[in-house]
Scaffold this active site. Sequence first.
Site, PDB file in Angstrom:
ATOM      1  N   TYR A  53     -21.276  27.018 -88.201  1.00 43.15           N
ATOM      2  CA  TYR A  53     -20.488  27.214 -89.326  1.00 43.15           C
ATOM      3  C   TYR A  53     -18.995  27.231 -88.793  1.00 43.15           C
ATOM      4  CZ  TYR A  53     -24.456  28.382 -92.166  1.00 43.15           C
ATOM      5  OH  TYR A  53     -25.754  28.274 -92.786  1.00 43.15           O
ATOM      6  N   SER A 231     -28.583  28.494-100.941  1.00 44.38           N
ATOM      7  CA  SER A 231     -28.277  27.660-101.892  1.00 44.38           C
ATOM      8  C   SER A 231     -28.860  27.992-103.302  1.00 44.38           C
ATOM      9  CB  SER A 231     -28.450  26.227-101.742  1.00 44.38           C
ATOM     10  OG  SER A 231     -27.799  25.482-102.517  1.00 44.38           O
ATOM     11  N   LEU A 233     -27.639  29.302-105.960  1.00 45.27           N
ATOM     12  CA  LEU A 233     -26.821  28.572-107.143  1.00 45.27           C
ATOM     13  C   LEU A 233     -26.471  26.968-106.897  1.00 45.27           C
ATOM     14  CD1 LEU A 233     -23.999  31.571-107.737  1.00 45.27           C
ATOM     15  CD2 LEU A 233     -26.137  31.018-108.736  1.00 45.27           C
ATOM     16  N   GLY A 236     -23.038  25.642-106.273  1.00 40.47           N
ATOM     17  CA  GLY A 236     -22.175  26.021-107.892  1.00 40.47           C
ATOM     18  C   GLY A 236     -22.570  25.570-109.098  1.00 40.47           C
ATOM     19  N   LEU A 238     -25.503  25.947-110.601  1.00 46.21           N
ATOM     20  CA  LEU A 238     -26.002  27.120-111.337  1.00 46.21           C
ATOM     21  C   LEU A 238     -25.062  27.962-111.837  1.00 46.21           C
ATOM     22  CD1 LEU A 238     -29.451  26.680-109.876  1.00 46.21           C
ATOM     23  CD2 LEU A 238     -28.849  26.156-112.154  1.00 46.21           C
ATOM     24  N   GLY A 240     -22.442  27.140-113.612  1.00 46.82           N
ATOM     25  CA  GLY A 240     -22.035  26.442-114.844  1.00 46.82           C
ATOM     26  C   GLY A 240     -20.789  25.823-114.688  1.00 46.82           C
ATOM     27  N   LYS A 241     -19.970  26.175-113.614  1.00 43.91           N
ATOM     28  CA  LYS A 241     -18.602  25.638-113.575  1.00 43.91           C
ATOM     29  C   LYS A 241     -18.439  24.113-113.377  1.00 43.91           C
ATOM     30  CE  LYS A 241     -18.188  26.392-108.407  1.00 43.91           C
ATOM     31  NZ  LYS A 241     -17.566  27.435-107.476  1.00 43.91           N
TER      32      LYS A 241
END
Length: 344
Positions: A53, A231, A233, A236, A238, A240-241
């Site tokens: 990272y 992960s 979401l 991202g 999940l 909704g964005k």
Amino acid sequence: MNYKNLGNTDIKVSTICLGTMTWGEQNTELEAFEQMNFALDQGVNFWDTAELYAVPPRKETYGDTEEIIGNWFEKTKKRDKVVLATKVAGPARDYLRSGENSFTGPNLESALNDSLKRLKSDYIDLYQLHWPERNVNNFGRLGYVHKENEWNKFEDVLTELDKYIDQGKIRYVGLSNETPWGVFNYLQISKDKKLPRMMSIQNPYSLLNRSYEIGLAEVSIRENIGCLAYSPLASGYLSGKYRNKSFPKGSRMERDFDFWTRYRKPNTEDAVEHYYKISEKFDLDMSQMSIKFCEIQDFMTSVIIGATTMEQLKTNIESVNVKLSDDVIKEINQVQTIYPNPCP
């Protein structure tokens, strides 16, 4: 906050784990410090990082996330308050130790010592193998095609890790992006040879990818080697964005669209829309519903959240206080039958 034991150890880790991969890329050190301070105050005592990272991985930012965490430890003197997990990268990147990455010998020694130096710590609580050396169909690849390559045998890897456990540099070890066959072989050899036991499996798990349930869930429960879900979401989706193909400025998809292809699949949008409607129907925040569904699975130890804003971080951590009714879970499972694992 909720807590569970890490594997068969007596270490209690928060069921929400602070993910860090955006630090040094999407987040500055100052923002990362704010996240660490807040998360710890909320009872999040489990943090996950990796030598690779920040992400997307680049030679220029390699190791930056660990350095940021190390700087926070140095400033706050709170290393003892955190259960820290990091990972050694498998083969793939030429700029990591000349591309000769392996989980034994000088390569592993160099990776571990460099991580400790960047983290400004004498030890790592959970040292994970980021992905297997052998050829496996992870990172969204389907349909296993057997192609043998050179890789260190499980016993050799465990023997090497045991050396650093004896030295006090590592407390426990874990796996990431691993298969049921790999997990079970590691566990069996550790029993037979009295070598270190893998304590966790960090693999993807979310409403868009429940493939962990197919084989690894049983291994997790029967062998007490829980999932650390990354992960949750789906980068991202999940939250909704990204509905209606909207990619907010500064978001992961807007910044690095070509890198994040894993969740752009034929049924992604339809599945996300169904889950969004469930959250609306039951007056739930979509992100919190998605994270909580992961947290309540029997095979789950901790759900790794990643946030680029404090608002996102607060929302994600607050998911521990959300309750999902039987009706919510029933409707979620109905969507899974229509769109099974659209983003494996």
